[in-house]
Structures are given as structure tokens and as C-alpha cells.
Design an enzyme around this catalytic site. Structure first.
Site, PDB file in Angstrom:
ATOM      1  CD  GLU A   1      -3.107  -0.795   0.247  1.00 39.80           C
ATOM      2  OE1 GLU A   1      -3.058   0.237  -0.455  1.00 39.80           O
ATOM      3  OE2 GLU A   1      -4.026  -1.625   0.144  1.00 39.80           O
TER       4      GLU A   1
ATOM      5  CB  SER B   1     -30.487 -34.582  49.544  1.00 38.67           C
ATOM      6  OG  SER B   1     -31.775 -35.161  49.557  1.00 38.67           O
TER       7      SER B   1
END
Length: 681
Positions: A87, A347
Site C-alpha cells: 500500500e 438433599s
């Protein structure tokens, strides 16, 4: 030869003229011109990230406009090298506009009538991305040039590069190199192959037309052009570039990571504005726990869901938190975090009742207790199987999870005492109707799975309370003891003797299962020397699940969780622990006798209670459904039960109908005897 496009040529000439004009203004006037440039908002919003303890991504969140845009973090240097090569090779040298590139591109455009090479710098691309601007007009290009010069003056190269890494378009709602890397490769961009880096360089130039899942030929061609130039410029060797061109392209857009999704969403809501939320979650363990939860419900089908909590007992750090078996499944209420929903503990509170009794000196694991029909006020609890075991040790009563013995102990302690002890240790019970009653010890209260894990963590820590948290440094000791270390060890030692699920190794962990009334909740909670884990299965809407029991559904998942953890032995008994048989206990601890009751004298052994008639397995014809019962031994008076319910008429029992029936006799000392008969009409 084609004629030059006059509009294109004019655009490039105008750009060149602008650069030359700016240079002619003179240094001072140029500085003033650039300094007066109005800047767009430079803060680029990124989505929040929730991270595992190793820094890996658990879940990310989109920015306000629905885009996936994340802080780039560490990026592979090869990607940056390829990006600048492709780029803007002079990015580190120019001041925002590359005059050489503009001159070259303008001359080539005028001569050829089309773009031969670009002149837009990386800084100019950032300027366009920040304003979502266009480059097809003189005004757009001019604004881009001026803004690029201003960005260079005010930000510097690294900040400009970071803006590109955040904003570069990758198609659809994907922006930035990190979001793109996660989308196409399923990983962060800190380490990329040459092929991966080249594809990420090529995509922003035509993000929709080069999507590898839709246009693989265009994506491959663009990637390979980057690789060929990389070889020509020396960024890659020819051999590396050729090998990279042979790598396959990704064919699917991957979903973003979503580990611990409900926990991540909760933390994101509770910490508004935080972009980086670190947690104590172990990503590998979390992934395993989620898989186990999904497998557990898949075997059952329907609207069943699951939840799991795993934590470090010493630091309180939560290592895994599974709030649902399928977080995208609305049929299973996957949006509900079941680790934080009040449910019946079944329980699983029984160990704490016995722990308090041990700590108070009311009982010992080898203390004998009665399991026989008992009425507490107007309430007559039953055991799960409607059977009675007579006299047995508290150790055995807890292993068998019998209801009547634990209610007897709870009545001596007082339910308010039990609730307060749990609350002090950071485990609040929500009682549905005012003051707590004895039913709380059998699951008649609400508690969250995370709090239940917190309670068992305290048990594993010698009774010392601990706060569990998924945020670093937030888990810690509460400084409050539920009960002493000896009582805690005694309870844990009993729980380590529970038989494991089929195929699992026993003795490694201390654990307890629970099943709530109506089979709405199946639970298993346990610990070893380092971790605590809690598992819940059920329907989020509270609908009963026939056949769902903690031992069958939740316990196997619990043992699978611990199989994924390091094997850390349970703690040894602390000093002062009394480990003797019942006969060697002090007289007051040999038999549990609550205040107000009188212990039976220690007499000579009695004849064992036996049912003489009917004999076990007998087939009896009784049209009136009445059968005489004859007994021998034991201590009168006797209680006769049919299928667990009172059914005596004097010396006879009235059977509910023809077929098989269980006849049980319990004497005054708690001993019992049973026979099964088949009644014919």
C-alpha cells in the site's frame, strides 16, 4: 492505442497541482493551512472484549452500529511488512502525501488514460476511512490530502497505522485486521502464515468482491499478487511465496468466539464502558464444561438445560461457568443463566446440618441415630424410598441420604441456626414463607448454583467461608467460619465414601447429590483438594422432569468435570480429629438423643426383629385384602407399614389391592424388618 480518459487525467493533474501549490505556499503558510484543518473524531470505537485468564478471547461485543471492530492488539510483523510494501512503501518517509508517487501516477494516467499505479498513501486511506469519504472527485481528493497532512502532524506514524488496523474494511460488518483474522482464520492476528497475511492485505481493496467464501477465485488472485510482489521486493523468499500460494483459502466465515457467553454478557452489563474485561475463566476447562453440559441434555432431549460452576477453593476464582446447555436455543431458555437462578437444593444441604451438629458436640460420624417413622409437629417426613433402616450411624445415614435422621438433627439445632450459619458463610437461602422450617434441610428453600458451590467450597476449606468470583482479585475468604475444621473434615470424609457413578473412580472427591421435589432439579456438588464444582440439570421453567435424579444425571457430569482437572487429594484430618468406632466414643456421643428425649438403657442385646408370617416372597390368596402379621423379637410397640404407608388393623394389615406389596415393621428401638408378598384376589 486507447484515448486517455480526460476526467481521470484531470483528477490526477489536479492532485499534483494541489501538492505543488501547497509546497509553493511556503513553510509557514503550509503549517498554518494544515494546522487549521478540521479533524474528524479520531477515537475509533471498538467492541468490548471479555478475556480468559490466559488472555484469549471468550466473547467480543459489536460496536453500536452493529459492526465487528476490535482493538488490533498484537499484530504479526509480517502482516505490517506486507501491508506497507503493497500500500505505501514510503510510509515511514513521507509526511502524509508522497509527492513522488503522485507525480509518477499523474504522468502515467495522462499518458495511458487509466490508472497504472496508485498514489494514495496509507495516511490518505485512513483520512478517507475516518470520514467515510470518496476519492472520485477533486474536492474529495483535496480534502483527503489536507487531512492526511494534518494527521501526520498530530498523530505520528504508529497511531496512523493503528487507525488503519482498526478501520480497514473486510466486507459486510467486519472492520479491522483483528476482526477479519478471527472471521477468516479463527485466531488473533499476532501469528499469521504468509498466505493469511497476504489475504488480509488484499481484501480491503475490494472487500466484497474478494470475499473468499463467495468469490474464491478473485480472493486467490488478489492474495497471490501480493505474494508475488513480496517475493520480488525481498519481503518473502521466492520459496516462501510459492509455498504460500499453494495454501487453501478459508471457505467459511467463522463465528466469533462465544465461550461463557452468559457470564460474559453479565460482566459486560455490570462494567459499562470497559473495553477489556479480564476474568479468571480457564478457556480449556470452560470449553470442556460446555461440551459436557450439551452432551448431558442431548441424551435426554426435550427442553432440558444444564448449568455448571467450577472454582478454585483457595482463591475463590471461578474457572468455568456454564449458565445454559445451549445459549442460542430459545426452546431451552438458553438466555437464562441458571447458575444464578434460585432453585431447590434437594438433599445437598444435609452435610451442613451434620457439620453443625459435629461442631456443637451433639454428634459424631459414628453416633447412632434412629431412622423410623417420626412426626415433627404436624409434619411426618418420609425417606426417598419410603423405607426405614432402624438404628444406624450418622455416617451411614448421610451416605444413604436418609431424610428422617437429618430432620431429627435439624430439629435439635433449629432451622434458623442452620440458615444463619449458611448466610454467614455467604450462602443465603431464600425461604418462601417467613421463618424457616425444618423442610429447608430437604430442599424447601431457594439457592443459586453458584452459592451452592460457594457453600461446598467453604466445606473444602475447613469450614471457612469464601466468595466466588470470575473477576481477578474479587474472590476471597469471607473471614467467617461456617463451623470448625474438624467438623468440616468429618463431613468431607463421609462424602468421599459415597459410591461413584458407574465407571468412575471413587474416593477422589467428596460429593453429594440432590433431587428436588417432583424431579424438577437434579444436582451434584463436590470438591477435591483444590477445586469445587456444582452441576444442575432440569428445565428452566421448573417443569418436572420424570426420572431425573441427581445421582443418575448430574453425578456423571460432575465426575467428568473432575477428570478434566488435576488430581489433587483431599485434605488429611486436622489435629484433634476423633476417628474411633462407636464403642470407643464418649457415652454422650454413642447415640443421638435430642434434648427432651430419654435414651434407651444399654441392656443386653435383644432378639432381632423378624416377621414370622407372612414369609418373604409368599403368594397369598386373600379376597378381603387382609393378611395377618406375626412378629418375633424387637422392642414393642410396633409400627406396621404397607408400601411405606401405615396399613395395620391390630395384628393384620390391609393391603391396597392384589399384586406385590412390601410389608415393613419398625419397633420402638428403630429396628425394622420387611417382607414382600404377592396377594391374589
Amino acid at each position: 492505442m486507447s484515448r486517455p480518459d480526460p476526467r481521470l487525467a484531470a483528477l490526477w493533474v489536479a492532485s499534483l497541482a494541489l501538492v505543488l501549490f501547497c509546497g509553493a505556499l511556503g513553510r509557514d503558510r503550509l503549517d498554518a493551512f494544515v494546522a487549521a484543518t478540521p479533524l474528524p473524531v479520531l477515537a475509533v470505537p471498538v467492541g468490548a472484549e471479555v478475556l480468559a485468564r490466559d488472555g484469549s478471547l471468550l466473547r467480543a461485543f459489536q460496536v453500536g452500529d452493529g459492526r465487528w471492530r476490535l482493538d488490533p492488539g498484537a499484530v504479526d510483523p509480517l502482516f505490517v511488512d506486507l501491508l506497507l510494501m503493497w500500500e505505501d512503501a514510503r510510509f515511514r518517509a513521507h509526511g502524509g502525501v508522497d509527492a513522488r508517487a503522485v507525480l509518477r501516477a499523474g504522468v502515467q494516467a495522462v499518458r495511458g488514460g487509466h490508472v497504472v499505479s496508485g498514489a494514495s498513501t496509507l495516511t490518505m486511506q485512513v483520512a478517507r476511512l475516518l470520514e467515510d469519504g470518496t476519492t472520485g472527485t477533486w474536492a474529495g481528493k483535496g480534502r483527503q490530502v489536507r487531512l492526511a497532512l494534518a494527521l501526520e502532524r498530530r498523530l505520528g506514524k504508529d497511531a496512523i497505522l493503528n487507525l488503519y488496523l482498526r478501520r480497514a474494511p473486510y466486507g459486510g460488518n467486519i472492520e479491522g485486521v483483528r476482526a477479519a483474522s478471527l472471521t477468516w482464520f479463527g485466531k488473533d492476528p499476532r501469528r499469521l502464515t504468509p498466505a493469511e497475511a497476504a489475504l488480509l492485505v488484499a481484501l480491503p481493496q475490494a472487500p466484497e468482491a474478494r470475499r473468499p467464501d463467495r468469490f474464491p477465485a478473485a480472493a486467490r488472485a488478489a492474495r497471490d499478487r501480493v505474494l508475488r510482489r513480496a517475493a520480488a521486493t525481498g519481503v518473502l523468499t521466492a520459496q516462501a511465496a510459492t509455498a504460500a500460494m499453494g495454501e487453501p483459502l478459508p471457505t467459511l466465515r467463522r463465528p466469533f468466539p462465544a465461550l461463557a457467553p452468559l457470564l460474559a454478557a453479565r460482566l459486560h452489563r455490570s462494567l459499562p464502558g470497559a473495553l477489556r474485561i479480564e476474568t479468571t475463566i480457564d478457556a480449556a476447562l470452560q470449553r470442556r464444561a460446555e461440551a459436557l453440559a450439551a452432551q448431558a441434555v442431548d441424551r435426554r432431549g426435550g427442553a432440558l438445560s444444564a448449568a455448571i460452576v467450577v472454582a478454585d477453593i483457595h482463591s475463590g476464582a471461578i474457572r468455568a461457568s456454564v449458565g445454559t446447555a445451549a445459549w442460542t436455543d430459545t426452546g431451552r431458555a438458553g438466555f437464562v443463566d441458571m447458575t444464578l437462578v434460585l432453585r431447590s437444593p434437594g438433599s445437598t444441604l444435609k452435610p451442613f446440618v451434620y457439620g453443625l451438629a459435629f461442631d456443637d458436640g451433639l454428634a459424631h460420624p459414628e453416633t447412632l441415630i434412629e431412622d423410623r417413622p417420626t412426626v415433627f409437629g404436624t409434619w411426618q417426613p418420609q425417606n426417598f424410598d419410603n423405607m426405614f433402616r432402624g438404628t444406624l450411624s450418622i455416617r451411614r445415614a448421610l451416605i444413604l441420604s436418609l431424610n428422617i435422621p437429618v430432620v431429627r438433627v435439624a430439629a435439635a439445632l433449629g432451622p434458623a441456626r442452620i440458615v444463619q450459619a449458611l448466610a454467614r458463610a455467604g450462602v443465603p437461602l431464600v425461604v418462601p414463607q417467613g421463618a424457616p422450617g425444618l423442610a429447608v434441610v430437604l430442599g424447601g428453600a431457594g439457592v443459586t448454583l453458584q452459592d451452592l458451590a460457594q457453600a461446598y467450597a467453604a466445606l473444602a476449606r475447613g469450614g471457612q467461608g469464601v466468595k466466588l468470583s470470575a473477576l481477578p482479585g474479587q474472590g476471597a475468604s469471607t473471614g467467617v467460619a461456617m463451623f470448625g475444621p474438624v467438623a468440616a473434615w468429618q463431613v468431607g470424609h463421609i462424602l468421599s465414601q459415597l459410591p461413584p457413578p458407574p465407571g468412575a473412580r471413587g474416593g477422589r472427591i467428596a460429593y453429594k447429590t440432590g433431587t428436588s421435589y417432583g424431579n424438577r432439579d437434579a444436582l451434584a456438588v463436590g470438591f477435591d483438594g483444590a477445586h469445587v464444582a456444582a452441576v444442575w440439570l432440569g428445565r428452566p421453567d421448573g417443569t418436572p422432569v420424570p426420572g431425573a435424579f441427581g445421582g443418575d444425571l448430574a453425578a456423571p457430569v460432575l465426575f467428568d468435570i473432575f477428570a478434566a482437572l488435576p488430581d489433587v487429594p483431599l485434605a488429611p484430618p486436622p489435629p484433634g480429629t476423633l476417628t474411633v468406632a462407636n464403642a470407643a466414643l464418649p457415652a454422650a456421643l454413642r447415640r443421638f438423643v435430642p434434648a427432651g428425649e430419654v435414651s434407651a438403657p444399654a441392656a443386653a442385646p435383644l432378639d432381632p426383629l423378624r416377621v414370622i408370617y407372612p414369609p418373604d416372597g409368599a403368594e397369598i390368596a386373600a379376597p378381603d385384602l387382609q393378611v395377618p402379621v406375626k412378629l418375633r423379637g424387637g422392642v414393642p410397640p410396633y409400627t406396621i407399614l404397607v408400601n411405606g404407608a401405615p396399613g395395620a388393623r391390630g395384628a393384620e394389615v390391609l393391603l391396597p389391592g392384589p399384586g406385590f406389596a412390601q410389608v415393613t415393621v419398625v419397633d420402638a428401638a428403630g429396628a425394622s424388618a420387611s417382607v414382600q408378598i404377592n396377594l391374589r384376589p
